[in-house]
Design a protein around this motif. Structure first.
Motif, mmCIF file in Angstrom:
data_model
loop_
_atom_site.group_PDB
_atom_site.id
_atom_site.type_symbol
_atom_site.label_atom_id
_atom_site.label_comp_id
_atom_site.label_asym_id
_atom_site.label_seq_id
_atom_site.Cartn_x
_atom_site.Cartn_y
_atom_site.Cartn_z
ATOM 1 N N ALA A 338 0.854 -1.197 0.000
ATOM 2 C CA ALA A 338 0.000 0.000 0.000
ATOM 3 C C ALA A 338 0.885 1.240 0.000
ATOM 4 N N LYS A 339 0.661 2.125 -0.986
ATOM 5 C CA LYS A 339 1.458 3.357 -1.087
ATOM 6 C C LYS A 339 0.863 4.471 -0.237
ATOM 7 N N GLU A 340 -0.358 4.249 0.228
ATOM 8 C CA GLU A 340 -1.054 5.250 1.045
ATOM 9 C C GLU A 340 -2.034 4.511 1.948
ATOM 10 N N ASP A 341 -2.577 5.203 2.940
ATOM 11 C CA ASP A 341 -3.630 4.580 3.748
ATOM 12 C C ASP A 341 -4.783 4.229 2.817
ATOM 13 N N THR A 342 -5.277 3.028 2.927
ATOM 14 C CA THR A 342 -6.362 2.632 2.028
ATOM 15 C C THR A 342 -7.232 1.570 2.719
ATOM 16 N N GLU A 343 -8.034 0.861 1.937
ATOM 17 C CA GLU A 343 -8.894 -0.165 2.529
ATOM 18 C C GLU A 343 -9.110 -1.310 1.557
ATOM 19 N N ILE A 344 -9.416 -2.466 2.125
ATOM 20 C CA ILE A 344 -9.857 -3.599 1.304
ATOM 21 C C ILE A 344 -11.160 -4.076 1.911
ATOM 22 N N CYS A 345 -12.229 -4.001 1.129
ATOM 23 C CA CYS A 345 -13.557 -4.424 1.577
ATOM 24 C C CYS A 345 -13.897 -3.826 2.956
ATOM 25 N N GLY A 346 -13.589 -2.567 3.139
ATOM 26 C CA GLY A 346 -13.957 -1.879 4.379
ATOM 27 C C GLY A 346 -12.999 -2.114 5.535
ATOM 28 N N HIS A 347 -11.884 -2.794 5.303
ATOM 29 C CA HIS A 347 -10.888 -3.018 6.363
ATOM 30 C C HIS A 347 -9.724 -2.049 6.178
ATOM 31 N N TYR A 348 -9.262 -1.512 7.263
ATOM 32 C CA TYR A 348 -8.220 -0.489 7.222
ATOM 33 C C TYR A 348 -6.844 -1.071 6.884
ATOM 34 N N ILE A 349 -6.213 -0.492 5.849
ATOM 35 C CA ILE A 349 -4.864 -0.898 5.439
ATOM 36 C C ILE A 349 -3.965 0.332 5.558
ATOM 37 N N PRO A 350 -3.102 0.400 6.554
ATOM 38 C CA PRO A 350 -2.231 1.571 6.654
ATOM 39 C C PRO A 350 -1.163 1.580 5.565
ATOM 40 N N LYS A 351 -0.734 2.782 5.204
ATOM 41 C CA LYS A 351 0.359 2.964 4.230
ATOM 42 C C LYS A 351 1.546 2.067 4.606
ATOM 43 N N GLY A 352 2.149 1.449 3.617
ATOM 44 C CA GLY A 352 3.332 0.615 3.871
ATOM 45 C C GLY A 352 3.000 -0.852 4.113
ATOM 46 N N THR A 353 1.718 -1.173 4.273
ATOM 47 C CA THR A 353 1.337 -2.571 4.529
ATOM 48 C C THR A 353 1.512 -3.413 3.259
ATOM 49 N N TYR A 354 2.025 -4.613 3.441
ATOM 50 C CA TYR A 354 2.096 -5.566 2.323
ATOM 51 C C TYR A 354 0.781 -6.344 2.278
ATOM 52 N N VAL A 355 0.292 -6.568 1.075
ATOM 53 C CA VAL A 355 -0.951 -7.332 0.906
ATOM 54 C C VAL A 355 -0.708 -8.365 -0.190
#
Ligand code: HEM
Length: 456
Positions: A338-355
């Motif tokens: 994740a290059k920025e704070d974002t979400e997947i299906c309404g779940h919080y993904i902070p910037k820098g997280t690997y998915v």
């Protein structure tokens, strides 16, 4: 139940948290290697539609339903980048390959590379590969002889397919007739690079995977730079030459460095993936001889040489291939960061997280497939169309802008090899044989699939 939250939700946000076990990375990775389907199923029961696992010293968020996999592959907000994730896994060995590029730069390179995969070029590759593959399959070892211990010597089909797909890549992609020892040296360099990406110990310790991978990369670079001038000089139908001369609609071309980086990446991308698909198809056709016979019957009604127009007539092989790609996907997942704070299906993904979208999350999901562990190629018929239940129910070639550029090439190669196999051989495994996969690399059978091959 152990339950650890990935990150605190920002104040005022209505996004949902993501949970995992919080177990150490080594435990999580070994658990995944040992039984990936079991692990995903258990996680789904424990944590719902998304979780995270510790892996290689990082936290990887893994959606456990197809909607989440779609969100990653489609990347509609452009929040996820390939390079930091794939780069972390395979960067030292496949740097500057197109899959490790993002956004505008990726688009620029993809538009040039696309020129090497037009219908005209594909037709040419298919025609060129026919005599070579017919000859290679005709020389497969058979196991009619009796070994000293009284049993017939099995043929390790994984090794045979690996050799054939490498030779094909050298001929069709490189247009070079290499001596056996040289071809073996390049093959080894590729394998070392691929295996290095999945090493648990990610440091160059002599003799271990990482170090071998770095050496492999050097071998490949030297090899491609050595042959580059002749490819620039004359236009030939092989991919190497095509990439040297390819020009996008806007008139852009590849530099020498681009060509070398893309060749190393594409050869890798084409080689093991097709080998694994062929091995999986051979395994299931050995376990289910009625499907082998059905495919053979159809092959006998079609010309020995496959042309671009007859490719679609191999309907039985097509279903077997799709089902094999579902049950054992050669590329297990689509990692991103994740290059920025974002979400997947309404779940919080902070910037820098690997998915990572993991194919088996969809491919073995009982909500999408009827009896998912069963080998049932007819689930891909028009009438049943289980793969159409969700856009990401079947995703062996990924999706979005990075979707496999070689998927038609792969089908041409796989169908040609299998068509020739079916016309010339019958192969089998003992009734009680069940393969065991090594998931610490791309998923291959630990015993390299020993089968009994009989010439017809
Ligand atoms: C059955 C065989 C194959 C499978 C299952 C497969 C699977 C995949 C997957 C899943 C991706 C996307 C990865 C991601 O988004 O992170 C991909 C990308 C790619 N594949 Fe394949 N592949 C196969 C064969 C091939 C062949 C034969 C070629 C070349 C002739 C090839 C060239 C590529 C390239 C260049 C990319 C990167 C595309 C981009 O990033 O724009 N693949 N492949």
């Amino acid at each position: 139940m152990r339950r650890k939250q990935l990150a605190a939700i920002p104040t005022g946000s209505d996004l949902k948290p993501i949970y995992g076990t919080g177990d150490p990375g080594v435990v999580e990775v070994l658990r995944f290697f040992k039984d990936p389907i079991g692990m995903v199923t258990k996680r789904r029961a424990e944590f719902g539609d998304i979780t995270y696992i510790n892996s290689f010293g990082l936290k990887f968020v893994i959606p456990l339903e197809a909607d989440g996999s779609e969100a990653i592959a489609m990347n509609r907000n452009k929040a996820f980048a390939n390079e930091p994730a794939w780069g972390f896994l395979i960067g030292p060995f496949f740097r500057r390959g197109i899959m490790l590029m993002d956004f505008e730069e990726h688009r620029y390179h993809r538009r040039i590379m696309q020129q090497a995969f037009t219908n005209t070029h594909l037709k040419g590759y298919l025609q060129d590969m026919q005599p070579m593959l017919r000859d290679r399959v005709a020389h497969l070892p058979v196991s009619d002889g009796v070994a000293s211990n009284g049993t017939a010597e099995p043929v390790r089909l994984l090794d045979e397919f690996k050799q054939i797909t490498l030779d094909l890549a050298l001929e069709i992609f490189l247009g070079l007739d290499l001596p056996r020892a040289e071809a073996d040296r390049i093959n080894k360099a590729f394998i070392d690079c691929v295996n290095a990406g999945l090493s648990i110990i990610r440091k160059p310790i002599p003799g271990l995977r990482w170090s071998k991978g770095l050496k492999g990369r050097k071998v490949l670079e030297d090899f491609f730079y050595e042959h580059l001038p002749e490819k620039r000089a004359t236009q030939t139908p092989d991919l190497f030459s095509v990439l040297c001369h390819a020009e996008s609609e806007d008139g852009h071309t590849f530099t020498d460095e681009d060509v070398v980086n893309h060749m190393i990446f594409v050869l890798m991308a084409a080689h093991d993936t097709s080998t694994i698909t062929l091995t999986t198809m051979a395994y299931y056709m050995a376990k289910h001889p009625e499907w082998q016979e059905k495919a053979r019957e159809q092959s006998r009604t079609l010309p020995p040489e496959i042309s671009y127009d007859t490719l679609d007539e191999f309907t039985v092989l097509d279903r077997i291939m799709k089902e094999s790609l579902r049950l054992n996907s050669p590329v297990p997942g689509l990692p991103r960061q994740a290059k920025e704070d974002t979400e997947i299906c309404g779940h919080y993904i902070p910037k820098g997280t690997y998915v990572s979208a993991i194919n088996l999350v969809s491919h073995h999901n009982p909500k999408l497939w009827n009896d998912p562990e069963r080998f049932d190629p007819d689930r891909f018929t028009k009438e049943r169309a289980e793969d159409k239940v969700h856009r990401y129910a079947w995703m062996p070639f990924g999706g979005g802008v990075h979707k496999c550029i070689g998927l038609y090439f792969a089908q041409m190669e796989i169908k040609t090899i299998m068509h020739n196999m079916l016309l010339h051989y019958e192969w089998s495994v003992p009734d009680d044989y069940v393969w065991k996969l090594d998931n610490s690399t791309l998923p291959v059978p630990k015993d390299r699939l020993p089968v009994r091959v009989r010439a017809l």
